[in-house]
Scaffold this motif. Sequence first.
Motif, short mmCIF file in Angstrom:
data_model
loop_
_atom_site.label_atom_id
_atom_site.label_comp_id
_atom_site.label_asym_id
_atom_site.label_seq_id
_atom_site.Cartn_x
_atom_site.Cartn_y
_atom_site.Cartn_z
N THR A 163 5.97 64.84 48.02
CA THR A 163 4.94 63.93 47.52
C THR A 163 5.50 62.53 47.38
O THR A 163 6.55 62.33 46.76
CB THR A 163 4.42 64.39 46.13
N TRP A 218 -4.33 63.61 48.25
CA TRP A 218 -3.95 62.29 47.73
C TRP A 218 -4.83 61.89 46.55
O TRP A 218 -5.90 62.48 46.30
CB TRP A 218 -4.09 61.23 48.83
N SER A 234 0.51 63.98 49.11
CA SER A 234 1.36 65.16 49.19
C SER A 234 1.18 65.90 50.51
O SER A 234 0.19 65.72 51.22
CB SER A 234 1.06 66.12 48.03
N GLU A 268 -0.05 68.70 43.08
CA GLU A 268 1.19 67.97 43.32
C GLU A 268 0.95 66.46 43.28
O GLU A 268 1.68 65.72 42.61
CB GLU A 268 1.77 68.36 44.70
N ALA A 269 -0.08 66.02 43.99
CA ALA A 269 -0.37 64.58 44.06
C ALA A 269 -0.86 64.05 42.72
O ALA A 269 -0.34 63.05 42.20
CB ALA A 269 -1.41 64.31 45.14
#
Length: 292
Positions: A163, A218, A234, A268-269
């Motif tokens: 990321t 994103w 990511s 994650e992002a």
Amino acid sequence: MPDPALSWSSASYGDTSAVGPGRPVVSLAQPDVYGGETRFRPFSGRAVLAAACAVLGLGLIGGALTGSWLTGDGSADAGARTAFTAAGTLWHSVPVDQLFPPTVEGDGAGPGGADRTWIRIAVAPDTGCADAFDPLLRKALAPVGCQRLLRATYTDETQSYVTTVGLLFTKADDTAMRALRTRFGDENLDRRTDLMPRPYAAKNTVADDFTDAQRASWTISVLTDAPVVTYAVSGWSDGRGVDAPQPAEDAMASGTTTAVAQAGLGHEAKGLADRVERALRKTVSSPTKQPS
């Protein structure tokens, strides 16, 4: 006083302690290179009285201003403006580790409220924005200008995902930032696949193959209390391409069954971007702790 070697003006930066054996090495690319005699008259009684009144008046005014400052009356707007202005200088006055920590803990940031840990593997040099965004996103951000762009790339503990998180420091005032935020919201610019941020592919790391084609999810956030746009994008660390990337908010929605969603790439992002943004706000709100 922070170590100057850890500031953005440092020629290079590396940190292998957070990754451990077998983990990717933190790397930082080389930054772009920024006549007569005076007669005295005795005071009359009236002059002495006038002077005393003037001193008393100044004292009363000063006391009123001090009281106003101590109680916060009329100072909120001025304080906000000061914080906004100060935030615009952080790109060159704050150490790397303060904006992009070597390790970021994301308690409850993963799918189903799972905890996440992100490990920084590379920090990009601070640059302009000419090649950092796709043309349409660069055009959308043009009204606020680009003063400096800071980026770092992270991986998760299993090194399955990568990321890139970015902090775009703009040239805009608070009015322009509010206008841009409104436009992004009204036109859903943060959800368009043709307006995704670009990743920072750090060589000789697990993000080596993290290019535009590997973008999976994103998020973009336009701040109004600082001249900053934060974002994160990511993807998988194995270099696989993604045919249908999803904005983080969609990928995180309950019941979403896409590969991007099931892998948790939206989390994650969004999780990493949120925590970097919080660190930025904390830095802005703690002026006494800023490096000189």
